[in-house]
Design a protein around this motif. Structure first.
Motif, short mmCIF file in Angstrom:
data_model
loop_
_atom_site.label_atom_id
_atom_site.label_comp_id
_atom_site.label_asym_id
_atom_site.label_seq_id
_atom_site.Cartn_x
_atom_site.Cartn_y
_atom_site.Cartn_z
N MET A 3 4.48 4.08 34.91
CA MET A 3 5.67 4.30 34.11
C MET A 3 6.27 5.68 34.44
SD MET A 3 5.95 4.46 29.95
CE MET A 3 4.94 5.91 29.82
N LEU A 4 5.42 6.70 34.49
CA LEU A 4 5.92 8.04 34.77
C LEU A 4 6.44 8.17 36.20
CD1 LEU A 4 3.18 10.18 32.99
CD2 LEU A 4 5.43 9.56 32.14
N ALA A 5 5.82 7.47 37.12
CA ALA A 5 6.24 7.54 38.52
C ALA A 5 7.53 6.78 38.76
CB ALA A 5 5.14 6.98 39.43
N VAL A 6 7.81 5.76 37.96
CA VAL A 6 9.01 4.94 38.15
C VAL A 6 10.25 5.61 37.57
CG1 VAL A 6 10.06 2.72 37.54
CG2 VAL A 6 7.67 2.82 38.21
N TYR A 7 10.09 6.37 36.49
CA TYR A 7 11.23 6.99 35.83
C TYR A 7 11.88 8.03 36.74
CZ TYR A 7 14.04 9.25 32.21
OH TYR A 7 15.08 9.75 31.49
N ASN A 8 13.22 8.12 36.71
CA ASN A 8 13.99 8.99 37.60
C ASN A 8 13.88 10.48 37.28
OD1 ASN A 8 15.82 9.68 39.63
ND2 ASN A 8 17.57 9.42 38.28
N TRP A 9 13.61 10.87 36.07
CA TRP A 9 13.52 12.25 35.60
C TRP A 9 14.77 13.07 35.96
CZ3 TRP A 9 10.13 12.41 32.02
CH2 TRP A 9 9.00 11.61 32.10
N PRO A 10 15.94 12.68 35.41
CA PRO A 10 17.17 13.41 35.72
C PRO A 10 17.12 14.87 35.26
CG PRO A 10 17.55 11.81 33.98
CD PRO A 10 16.17 11.57 34.51
N PHE A 24 5.57 7.87 24.41
CA PHE A 24 6.63 8.44 25.25
C PHE A 24 8.00 7.99 24.75
CE2 PHE A 24 3.03 9.01 28.00
CZ PHE A 24 3.33 10.19 28.67
N PRO A 25 9.04 8.75 25.07
CA PRO A 25 10.40 8.38 24.64
C PRO A 25 10.80 6.99 25.17
CG PRO A 25 10.37 10.59 25.57
CD PRO A 25 9.03 9.99 25.83
N GLU A 26 11.68 6.34 24.45
CA GLU A 26 12.13 4.99 24.80
C GLU A 26 12.73 4.92 26.20
OE1 GLU A 26 13.05 1.10 25.03
OE2 GLU A 26 11.81 1.99 23.48
N ASN A 27 13.51 5.93 26.58
CA ASN A 27 14.15 5.88 27.90
C ASN A 27 13.11 5.91 29.03
OD1 ASN A 27 13.63 8.59 27.13
ND2 ASN A 27 15.08 9.34 28.62
N VAL A 28 11.99 6.54 28.83
CA VAL A 28 10.92 6.57 29.83
C VAL A 28 10.19 5.22 29.84
CG1 VAL A 28 8.76 7.69 30.55
CG2 VAL A 28 10.64 9.07 29.63
N ARG A 29 9.90 4.70 28.66
CA ARG A 29 9.20 3.41 28.57
C ARG A 29 10.03 2.27 29.13
NH1 ARG A 29 8.25 4.76 22.87
NH2 ARG A 29 9.71 3.09 22.48
N ALA A 30 11.35 2.35 29.01
CA ALA A 30 12.24 1.25 29.40
C ALA A 30 12.18 0.94 30.89
CB ALA A 30 13.67 1.56 29.00
N VAL A 31 11.83 1.91 31.72
CA VAL A 31 11.81 1.67 33.17
C VAL A 31 10.47 1.14 33.67
CG1 VAL A 31 13.55 3.43 33.64
CG2 VAL A 31 11.13 4.03 33.77
N ALA A 32 9.50 1.07 32.79
CA ALA A 32 8.17 0.60 33.19
C ALA A 32 8.25 -0.87 33.61
CB ALA A 32 7.18 0.77 32.05
N PRO A 33 7.52 -1.24 34.66
CA PRO A 33 7.50 -2.65 35.06
C PRO A 33 7.08 -3.54 33.89
CG PRO A 33 6.37 -1.31 36.67
CD PRO A 33 6.66 -0.42 35.49
N GLY A 34 7.84 -4.59 33.66
CA GLY A 34 7.52 -5.50 32.58
C GLY A 34 8.08 -5.07 31.23
N ALA A 35 8.72 -3.90 31.18
CA ALA A 35 9.30 -3.46 29.92
C ALA A 35 10.50 -4.33 29.59
CB ALA A 35 9.73 -1.99 30.01
N THR A 36 10.60 -4.69 28.34
CA THR A 36 11.73 -5.51 27.93
C THR A 36 12.43 -4.87 26.75
OG1 THR A 36 10.30 -6.78 26.47
CG2 THR A 36 10.68 -7.68 28.67
N SER A 37 13.67 -5.17 26.63
CA SER A 37 14.45 -4.69 25.51
C SER A 37 13.96 -5.39 24.25
CB SER A 37 15.92 -5.02 25.76
OG SER A 37 16.68 -4.75 24.62
#
Length: 108
Positions: free
Chosen positions: A1-8, A44-57
């Motif tokens: 999850m942490l590796a996938v997030y863009n970290w703007p 973790f914040p929602e925006n970080v969790r949202a990019v995790a593989p398999g994460a759904t709204s």
């Protein structure tokens, strides 16, 4: 999850997310345990969790406001041939706000 997030926000955003997750992972505990603490995705914040593989709204098929905003800004910039003032005017925001959002979303 942490590796996938863009970290703007770069390292500062990562640091804040890690500090926040540590605080939330320890909530409700009387004292730190002698075992290794494991940071769960829920802390973790929602925006970080949202990019995790398999994460759904929460509601399938819906996108976050940030995703929609990024898409609209990108489309507007493209339609105006990346003329900042013209794009900002079309979006109803200031040039400064548009430049900040461009940077935030990594748009050219």
């Amino acid at each position: 999850m942490l590796a996938v997030y863009n970290w703007p926000g770069n390292i500062r955003e990562l640091r804040n997310a890690l500090e926040r997750s540590l605080v939330f992972s320890r909530t409700g505990r009387a004292a730190p345990t002698s075992e290794l603490d494991i940071l769960e995705p829920e802390s973790f914040p929602e925006n970080v969790r949202a990019v995790a593989p398999g994460a759904t709204s929460t509601i399938a098929g819906l996108r976050s406001l940030e995703e929609v905003e990024k898409e609209v800004i990108a489309a507007t910039l493209e339609a105006t041939h990346y003329q900042i003032s013209k794009s900002a005017n079309a979006l109803g925001i200031s040039r400064k706000t548009l430049l900040e959002k461009r940077k935030k979303y990594g748009l050219k």
